[in-house]
Design a protein around this motif. Sequence first.
Motif, PDB file in Angstrom:
ATOM      1  N   MET A   1      -7.499   7.515   2.937  1.00  0.00           N
ATOM      2  CA  MET A   1      -8.893   7.170   3.170  1.00  0.00           C
ATOM      3  C   MET A   1      -9.674   8.464   3.448  1.00  0.00           C
ATOM      4  O   MET A   1      -9.341   9.215   4.363  1.00  0.00           O
ATOM      5  CB  MET A   1      -9.013   6.208   4.350  1.00  0.00           C
ATOM      6  N   ARG A   2     -10.698   8.695   2.626  1.00  0.00           N
ATOM      7  CA  ARG A   2     -11.446   9.940   2.747  1.00  0.00           C
ATOM      8  C   ARG A   2     -12.623   9.733   3.694  1.00  0.00           C
ATOM      9  O   ARG A   2     -13.462   8.848   3.489  1.00  0.00           O
ATOM     10  CB  ARG A   2     -11.926  10.414   1.385  1.00  0.00           C
ATOM     11  N   GLN A   3     -12.705  10.580   4.717  1.00  0.00           N
ATOM     12  CA  GLN A   3     -13.672  10.410   5.795  1.00  0.00           C
ATOM     13  C   GLN A   3     -14.994  11.083   5.432  1.00  0.00           C
ATOM     14  O   GLN A   3     -15.060  12.312   5.295  1.00  0.00           O
ATOM     15  CB  GLN A   3     -13.103  11.013   7.083  1.00  0.00           C
ATOM     16  N   THR A   4     -16.035  10.282   5.276  1.00  0.00           N
ATOM     17  CA  THR A   4     -17.345  10.810   4.895  1.00  0.00           C
ATOM     18  C   THR A   4     -18.396  10.414   5.927  1.00  0.00           C
ATOM     19  O   THR A   4     -18.136   9.637   6.847  1.00  0.00           O
ATOM     20  CB  THR A   4     -17.760  10.317   3.499  1.00  0.00           C
ATOM     21  N   ASP A 288     -13.750 -13.340   4.745  1.00  0.00           N
ATOM     22  CA  ASP A 288     -12.481 -12.797   5.227  1.00  0.00           C
ATOM     23  C   ASP A 288     -12.390 -11.354   4.746  1.00  0.00           C
ATOM     24  O   ASP A 288     -11.978 -11.102   3.614  1.00  0.00           O
ATOM     25  CB  ASP A 288     -11.335 -13.653   4.687  1.00  0.00           C
ATOM     26  N   ILE A 289     -12.777 -10.392   5.591  1.00  0.00           N
ATOM     27  CA  ILE A 289     -12.897  -9.004   5.149  1.00  0.00           C
ATOM     28  C   ILE A 289     -11.544  -8.405   4.737  1.00  0.00           C
ATOM     29  O   ILE A 289     -11.432  -7.847   3.637  1.00  0.00           O
ATOM     30  CB  ILE A 289     -13.578  -8.130   6.228  1.00  0.00           C
ATOM     31  N   PRO A 290     -10.494  -8.498   5.576  1.00  0.00           N
ATOM     32  CA  PRO A 290      -9.201  -7.966   5.116  1.00  0.00           C
ATOM     33  C   PRO A 290      -8.706  -8.649   3.843  1.00  0.00           C
ATOM     34  O   PRO A 290      -8.152  -7.999   2.946  1.00  0.00           O
ATOM     35  CB  PRO A 290      -8.260  -8.236   6.302  1.00  0.00           C
ATOM     36  N   ARG A 295      -7.676  -8.833  -2.114  1.00  0.00           N
ATOM     37  CA  ARG A 295      -7.838  -9.538  -3.389  1.00  0.00           C
ATOM     38  C   ARG A 295      -8.723  -8.798  -4.383  1.00  0.00           C
ATOM     39  O   ARG A 295      -8.548  -8.916  -5.595  1.00  0.00           O
ATOM     40  CB  ARG A 295      -8.394 -10.941  -3.122  1.00  0.00           C
ATOM     41  N   LEU A 296      -9.706  -8.043  -3.889  1.00  0.00           N
ATOM     42  CA  LEU A 296     -10.648  -7.348  -4.766  1.00  0.00           C
ATOM     43  C   LEU A 296     -10.444  -5.836  -4.767  1.00  0.00           C
ATOM     44  O   LEU A 296     -11.223  -5.093  -5.359  1.00  0.00           O
ATOM     45  CB  LEU A 296     -12.094  -7.655  -4.332  1.00  0.00           C
ATOM     46  N   GLY A 297      -9.387  -5.376  -4.115  1.00  0.00           N
ATOM     47  CA  GLY A 297      -9.211  -3.953  -3.865  1.00  0.00           C
ATOM     48  C   GLY A 297      -9.203  -3.070  -5.091  1.00  0.00           C
ATOM     49  O   GLY A 297      -9.615  -1.911  -5.026  1.00  0.00           O
ATOM     50  N   ALA A 336      -5.503  -1.691   7.389  1.00  0.00           N
ATOM     51  CA  ALA A 336      -4.163  -1.874   6.832  1.00  0.00           C
ATOM     52  C   ALA A 336      -4.235  -2.314   5.377  1.00  0.00           C
ATOM     53  O   ALA A 336      -3.455  -1.848   4.526  1.00  0.00           O
ATOM     54  CB  ALA A 336      -3.390  -2.900   7.662  1.00  0.00           C
ATOM     55  N   ALA A 337      -5.200  -3.187   5.054  1.00  0.00           N
ATOM     56  CA  ALA A 337      -5.361  -3.639   3.669  1.00  0.00           C
ATOM     57  C   ALA A 337      -5.807  -2.492   2.774  1.00  0.00           C
ATOM     58  O   ALA A 337      -5.374  -2.380   1.618  1.00  0.00           O
ATOM     59  CB  ALA A 337      -6.367  -4.789   3.612  1.00  0.00           C
ATOM     60  N   VAL A 338      -6.672  -1.607   3.304  1.00  0.00           N
ATOM     61  CA  VAL A 338      -7.102  -0.441   2.530  1.00  0.00           C
ATOM     62  C   VAL A 338      -5.914   0.474   2.255  1.00  0.00           C
ATOM     63  O   VAL A 338      -5.725   0.942   1.116  1.00  0.00           O
ATOM     64  CB  VAL A 338      -8.214   0.324   3.278  1.00  0.00           C
ATOM     65  N   LEU A 339      -5.107   0.737   3.256  1.00  0.00           N
ATOM     66  CA  LEU A 339      -3.963   1.632   3.078  1.00  0.00           C
ATOM     67  C   LEU A 339      -2.962   1.060   2.071  1.00  0.00           C
ATOM     68  O   LEU A 339      -2.371   1.811   1.284  1.00  0.00           O
ATOM     69  CB  LEU A 339      -3.289   1.893   4.423  1.00  0.00           C
ATOM     70  N   ARG A 340      -2.791  -0.269   2.061  1.00  0.00           N
ATOM     71  CA  ARG A 340      -1.901  -0.887   1.068  1.00  0.00           C
ATOM     72  C   ARG A 340      -2.459  -0.703  -0.343  1.00  0.00           C
ATOM     73  O   ARG A 340      -1.710  -0.434  -1.289  1.00  0.00           O
ATOM     74  CB  ARG A 340      -1.687  -2.364   1.394  1.00  0.00           C
TER      75      ARG A 340
END
Length: 405
Positions: A1-4, A288-290, A295-297, A336-340
């Motif tokens: 995850m890039r921190q901006t 449901d944000i996570p 599902r749309l990642g 956690a969902a982003v990292l997956r």
Amino acid sequence: MRQTWRWFGPKDGVGIDEMMQAGVEGVVSALHHLPTGAVWSSDEIARRQREIATRADGSASGLAWEVVESLPVSEDIKKQSGDWRDHVTAYKQSMETLAAAGIEVICYNFMPVLDWTRTDLAHRVAHGGTAMRFDLHDFAAFDIHILKRPGAAESFPEGVAEIAAERFARMDEDTRRRLATNVVFGLPGAAEHFTLEDVRAHLAEYAEMSAETLRGHLVDFLSEVAPEAERLGLRLCCHPDDPPFSLLGLPRVMSTEADYRAVMEAVELRANGITLCSGSLGARADNDIPGMMARLGDRVHFLHMRNVAREGDGTPCSFHEAEHLGGDTDMVAFIAAVLREEARRRVEGRADASIPFRPDHGQDILDDLKRKAQPGYPAIGRLKGLAELRGVMTALEHSTHGLRP
């Protein structure tokens, strides 16, 4: 995850040096001084890049402009009226110039008239700091009694109009004027230039437009610009409605997972993507944000990480900007969902495996209360949020490597 970190340009109350001290890796910015529909020239883009790359003392910052937020979509495009075809052409030209400058991610929104809506820009919270807030009854008081929109009273849930009338009757003229100013602040350039008559004129132009028609206009726009973005190696990402429900009788088309899925399926190109904002979408309990990230990642190109505390049940409801790990969204599950998703992209060999995110908004705390920065964009409040998010990221990434005690 890039921190901006979002930066509004040289007039921003939070500067490049403060960003560096926050430890960010990249910058989110835009050419806010250019009118909507204008072509972004290479000179203007290069100037903003130089500003970001330079500290206050003239030395190099090491930071770069990595995400555009936003390249605005004109009201003519949304309505398919006036000069909308010329504006689409200009949009493509701006994309080409941005791509030539090495910028790959472009955030935009398709909200008619309103970019965002709050009734209080400095609501005092329990610890003594302030946060932005949307109060449904105050907004109804504005809509029904200040704006005097025809049919406004009937557009709110049962009982809201009655409470709004009582609220309005207790307001003095200064309170009413401040409420109107706060609501209008969410219109581009509106804080100084828009009158109530301007707002009424804008609303009249959308009076007969359904959500289905507006969605069709969005798909038409994307059918034109997304193939060009794909060719240029750009990633377009649509920001959700804020808040994610209809206001002032205006149609909304990016408020739910179903909304996003419909638009992603209508223009099936990876360049046609999503800005997943946990704060905007989190104002609805049925989002449901996570789960949306899971599902749309594949099409999520940019992340806004903030939290809101809903103050009632149902949709619409009142809410305020909460601390990043507070509020009603499970931010740990979201990260956690982003990292997956990022791990999945790395396996695929995708160049965009690291998804840029920014700590969106933040409560005004400590010296923020005196700084008077852009509403929602304090220095210390965002730094606190970024530190909290960074801590969650670090802990979760360690656990995936088997370092859990």
